[in-house]
Design a protein around this motif. Structure first.
Motif, PDB file in Angstrom:
ATOM      1  N   ALA A   1      53.730  -0.499 -61.345  1.00 53.63           N
ATOM      2  CA  ALA A   1      52.455  -0.615 -60.631  1.00 53.63           C
ATOM      3  C   ALA A   1      51.926   0.734 -60.171  1.00 53.63           C
ATOM      4  O   ALA A   1      51.043   0.804 -59.309  1.00 53.63           O
ATOM      5  CB  ALA A   1      52.616  -1.543 -59.426  1.00 53.63           C
TER       6      ALA A   1
ATOM      7  N   ALA B   1      56.107  -4.041 -59.090  1.00 57.13           N
ATOM      8  CA  ALA B   1      55.545  -5.237 -58.445  1.00 57.13           C
ATOM      9  C   ALA B   1      56.102  -6.466 -59.144  1.00 57.13           C
ATOM     10  O   ALA B   1      56.245  -6.485 -60.375  1.00 57.13           O
ATOM     11  CB  ALA B   1      54.027  -5.226 -58.527  1.00 57.13           C
TER      12      ALA B   1
ATOM     13  N   ALA C   1      54.223  -7.394 -53.560  1.00 56.31           N
ATOM     14  CA  ALA C   1      53.655  -6.064 -53.780  1.00 56.31           C
ATOM     15  C   ALA C   1      54.756  -5.005 -53.684  1.00 56.31           C
ATOM     16  O   ALA C   1      55.776  -5.212 -53.030  1.00 56.31           O
ATOM     17  CB  ALA C   1      52.570  -5.789 -52.746  1.00 56.31           C
TER      18      ALA C   1
ATOM     19  N   VAL D   1      49.970 -11.172 -58.435  1.00 60.96           N
ATOM     20  CA  VAL D   1      51.020 -10.497 -57.671  1.00 60.96           C
ATOM     21  C   VAL D   1      51.736 -11.488 -56.753  1.00 60.96           C
ATOM     22  O   VAL D   1      51.106 -12.217 -55.984  1.00 60.96           O
ATOM     23  CB  VAL D   1      50.443  -9.342 -56.838  1.00 60.96           C
ATOM     24  CG1 VAL D   1      51.531  -8.692 -55.987  1.00 60.96           C
ATOM     25  CG2 VAL D   1      49.789  -8.308 -57.751  1.00 60.96           C
TER      26      VAL D   1
ATOM     27  N   VAL E   1      55.329 -10.019 -60.408  1.00 63.25           N
ATOM     28  CA  VAL E   1      54.100 -10.751 -60.731  1.00 63.25           C
ATOM     29  C   VAL E   1      54.432 -12.058 -61.419  1.00 63.25           C
ATOM     30  O   VAL E   1      55.509 -12.232 -61.995  1.00 63.25           O
ATOM     31  CB  VAL E   1      53.159  -9.905 -61.625  1.00 63.25           C
ATOM     32  CG1 VAL E   1      52.752  -8.624 -60.923  1.00 63.25           C
ATOM     33  CG2 VAL E   1      53.815  -9.610 -62.982  1.00 63.25           C
TER      34      VAL E   1
END
Length: 246
Positions: free
Chosen positions: A216, A203, A195, A192, A205
């Motif tokens: 997410a 999210a 967030a 991640v 990532v």
């Protein structure tokens, strides 16, 4: 390979095979534009030594191979920031070195190959792409030159691979065999970066193919640096801090 003075086998048959396979993999990565990042939290001189070797050609006029030692107090953060998908991280460390273990766990999400050089109790199988290990409980092994011999051989064998350009091409069969991360979406590892701001947000990532946004909504309380398992564009599980990644 043995020494005449002690009759100790320095590079046995199994380690020789591991070195050859690692050198070929590393040469292919370099050929594709990779940088080698080297860490050794316990033995910083080894990190410097490996990096110096690879930026010096074995034979004058041959190519220098990009290699950098990372020796700040937090090598996990350094590797995260420095590495790009396709790079290689090499660690010289014992199997219980916590920072190196964490690097090896996260490397698949960064898209990097990993090489682990050490001695004593071995890391768990699959902890790194390539494990070059001295099966000895002697605590002086890291200071006796056996590690230096291993990475000198790795350096020289990598250059030998460049003398055979046909070896550097990866066939479609090799790419497909075993689930190349760029060829499928089966349980990919992600780290991640940002967030979600609320439960319905995606999210951001980091994965082996770069940064991407994923759904997410199935995972609660996601935080930066969490490791997630993603499939079909969605996060389906969180990897616990003590859980090994294979």
């Amino acid at each position: 390979m043995t020494t005449s003075e002690t009759n100790v086998e320095l590079i046995g048959t199994d380690l020789s095979a591991d070195l050859a396979a690692t050198a070929l993999s590393l040469a292919r990565r370099f050929n594709a534009g990779a940088t080698l990042w080297v860490v050794s939290p316990q033995w910083e001189p080894h990190a410097h030594h490996v990096a110096v070797e690879f930026v010096h050609p074995v034979i004058m006029g041959k190519r220098a191979l990009p290699s950098v030692s990372l020796v700040e107090p937090d090598p996990v953060a350094q590797c995260r920031v420095a590495s790009r998908p396709g790079d290689v991280i090499l660690a010289v460390a014992s199997a219980d070195q916590a920072q190196v273990r964490e690097i090896m766990r996260r490397a698949p999400a960064w898209g990097t190959d990993t090489i682990w050089i050490g001695s004593g109790p071995r890391p768990e199988p699959g902890s790194a792409n390539h494990i070059l290990w001295v099966d000895s409980d002697d605590p002086m092994v890291p200071a006796t030159g056996r590690f230096v011999l291993m990475y000198h051989l790795l350096w020289e064998l990598t250059h030998v691979c460049f003398e055979h350009p046909g070896l550097l091409r990866i066939s479609d069969d090799e790419c497909a065999d075993g689930g190349c991360v760029t060829c499928s979406d089966e349980g990919r590892l992600a780290e991640v970066v940002v967030a979600p701001g609320n439960p319905l947000d995606s999210a951001l990532v980091r994965t082996a193919v770069g940064e991407e946004e994923v759904d997410a909504t199935l995972i609660q309380d996601i935080a930066p640096d969490d490791l997630l398992l993603i499939h079909g564009g969605a996060a389906i599980a969180r990897i616990d801090p003590d859980e090994e990644v294979r």
